[in-house]
Design a protein around this motif. Sequence first.
Motif, mmCIF file in Angstrom:
data_model
loop_
_atom_site.group_PDB
_atom_site.id
_atom_site.type_symbol
_atom_site.label_atom_id
_atom_site.label_comp_id
_atom_site.label_asym_id
_atom_site.label_seq_id
_atom_site.Cartn_x
_atom_site.Cartn_y
_atom_site.Cartn_z
ATOM 1 N N GLU A 60 -5.300 7.711 4.659
ATOM 2 C CA GLU A 60 -5.522 8.332 3.323
ATOM 3 C C GLU A 60 -5.598 7.371 2.092
ATOM 4 O O GLU A 60 -6.026 7.622 0.859
ATOM 5 C CB GLU A 60 -4.784 9.190 3.244
ATOM 6 C CG GLU A 60 -4.818 10.436 4.237
ATOM 7 C CD GLU A 60 -3.798 11.669 4.366
ATOM 8 O OE1 GLU A 60 -2.732 11.348 3.549
ATOM 9 O OE2 GLU A 60 -4.028 12.778 5.056
ATOM 10 N N LEU A 61 -4.564 6.261 2.232
ATOM 11 C CA LEU A 61 -4.318 5.347 1.082
ATOM 12 C C LEU A 61 -5.213 4.161 1.011
ATOM 13 O O LEU A 61 -5.064 3.736 -0.126
ATOM 14 C CB LEU A 61 -2.760 4.962 1.226
ATOM 15 C CG LEU A 61 -1.698 6.046 1.000
ATOM 16 C CD1 LEU A 61 -0.353 5.528 1.616
ATOM 17 C CD2 LEU A 61 -1.649 6.749 -0.311
ATOM 18 N N LEU A 62 -5.895 3.718 2.042
ATOM 19 C CA LEU A 62 -6.848 2.651 2.040
ATOM 20 C C LEU A 62 -7.666 2.766 1.083
ATOM 21 O O LEU A 62 -8.430 4.114 0.840
ATOM 22 C CB LEU A 62 -7.392 2.367 3.433
ATOM 23 C CG LEU A 62 -6.442 1.800 4.420
ATOM 24 C CD1 LEU A 62 -7.078 1.770 5.730
ATOM 25 C CD2 LEU A 62 -6.217 0.361 4.028
ATOM 26 N N VAL A 91 -10.784 3.851 6.357
ATOM 27 C CA VAL A 91 -10.881 3.472 7.698
ATOM 28 C C VAL A 91 -9.824 4.035 8.438
ATOM 29 O O VAL A 91 -8.731 3.979 8.182
ATOM 30 C CB VAL A 91 -10.881 1.928 7.807
ATOM 31 C CG1 VAL A 91 -10.719 1.401 9.343
ATOM 32 C CG2 VAL A 91 -11.865 1.149 6.912
ATOM 33 N N GLN A 92 -10.226 4.988 9.441
ATOM 34 C CA GLN A 92 -9.294 5.624 10.078
ATOM 35 C C GLN A 92 -8.542 4.646 11.164
ATOM 36 O O GLN A 92 -9.363 4.342 12.056
ATOM 37 C CB GLN A 92 -9.948 6.744 10.638
ATOM 38 C CG GLN A 92 -8.915 7.808 11.549
ATOM 39 C CD GLN A 92 -7.907 8.644 10.757
ATOM 40 O OE1 GLN A 92 -8.231 8.930 9.810
ATOM 41 N NE2 GLN A 92 -6.457 8.210 11.374
ATOM 42 N N LEU A 130 0.695 -1.105 -0.008
ATOM 43 C CA LEU A 130 0.090 -0.160 -0.048
ATOM 44 C C LEU A 130 0.939 1.097 0.229
ATOM 45 O O LEU A 130 0.516 2.175 -0.652
ATOM 46 C CB LEU A 130 -0.851 0.010 1.246
ATOM 47 C CG LEU A 130 -1.716 1.282 1.473
ATOM 48 C CD1 LEU A 130 -2.933 1.138 0.276
ATOM 49 C CD2 LEU A 130 -2.152 1.092 2.874
ATOM 50 N N ALA A 131 1.738 0.973 0.798
ATOM 51 C CA ALA A 131 2.968 2.365 0.835
ATOM 52 C C ALA A 131 3.925 2.002 1.552
ATOM 53 O O ALA A 131 4.319 0.731 2.080
ATOM 54 C CB ALA A 131 2.302 3.405 1.669
ATOM 55 N N VAL A 132 5.205 2.665 1.228
ATOM 56 C CA VAL A 132 6.729 2.307 1.796
ATOM 57 C C VAL A 132 6.880 3.497 2.542
ATOM 58 O O VAL A 132 6.975 4.793 2.256
ATOM 59 C CB VAL A 132 7.827 2.161 0.820
ATOM 60 C CG1 VAL A 132 9.020 1.987 1.415
ATOM 61 C CG2 VAL A 132 7.259 1.064 -0.169
ATOM 62 N N SER A 176 -0.512 6.520 10.905
ATOM 63 C CA SER A 176 -2.234 6.196 10.900
ATOM 64 C C SER A 176 -2.708 7.209 10.002
ATOM 65 O O SER A 176 -3.405 6.396 9.187
ATOM 66 C CB SER A 176 -2.532 6.379 12.214
ATOM 67 O OG SER A 176 -3.895 5.670 12.282
ATOM 68 N N GLU A 177 -2.514 8.197 10.195
ATOM 69 C CA GLU A 177 -3.299 9.347 8.997
ATOM 70 C C GLU A 177 -2.828 8.970 7.561
ATOM 71 O O GLU A 177 -3.862 8.718 6.716
ATOM 72 C CB GLU A 177 -2.988 10.853 9.476
ATOM 73 C CG GLU A 177 -3.416 11.593 8.468
ATOM 74 C CD GLU A 177 -2.656 12.874 8.503
ATOM 75 O OE1 GLU A 177 -2.218 13.592 7.671
ATOM 76 O OE2 GLU A 177 -2.377 13.500 9.603
#
Length: 262
Positions: A249-251, A255-256, A117-119, A244-245
């Motif tokens: 944002e990327l999901l 879902v926070q 999802l992200a690095v 977490s933020e």
Amino acid sequence: MTVNRADTGRWIRRYHPAPDAPVRLLCLPHAGGSASYYFPFSQGLSPAVDVLCVQYPGRQDRRDEPLIDSIPVLADALADEVLMWADRPLAVFGHSMGATVAFELALRLERLGAGPLAVFVSGRRAPSRHRDSGIHLLDDRGMLAELRALSGTDARVFDDEELLRMVLPAIRSDYRAAETYRYVPGPRLAAPVRAHTGTGDPRATLDEVRAWGEHTEGGFELRTYPGGHFYLNDQIPLLLAAVSEQISELLPVQVQPGVHTR
């Protein structure tokens, strides 16, 4: 395949299992570090994020296994292990040497069709920004001086000669892996890169950290914090709130993830 098991094998430590979390975060330690360094991450992000902490060979409960002194070899070994945890969105976080491992691992996961999802990269210059430090070539006294200067090792370790003899081989091996790593130009990451760093880090200038943006097609963001190379030791609440933020944002479905400060 959905993974929900207590036995996480040799590589993964799951201190606060969160089987219902919508996202996983794989955490990769710094040179000489171990999975337990990320216990506060697991505690703070669970149960909104299922935190997986990587245990490299040659330390703690894996101290009898051969050390790996090559980042590409380490990433190769991790890739097959991590695939089984990619049944839901998986982000990768690495500090210092762990950031370079995260980058190489993400490249491999993308080639395998399981891109992250992200690095998240922390306290590390971009792969293309090499420094020839030669710390792994120092004698034990020189290496200990380096560790003291970075303030990332529990001070009690320096007073325990037996413990020092136990941990120095792993530290030296990791430094060798980090310092002999050479970026091989190739495809950029599809995943976004989110960088975090201390403004006073002697091992990664802000320009060197910003250069991570050259290694991704997915967008780049940099956040800074007061402190040096181990800024995160004192900035856990701020860092976890930011991570977490950014994950939220990327999901695909918003879902926070919550952050607990217990």
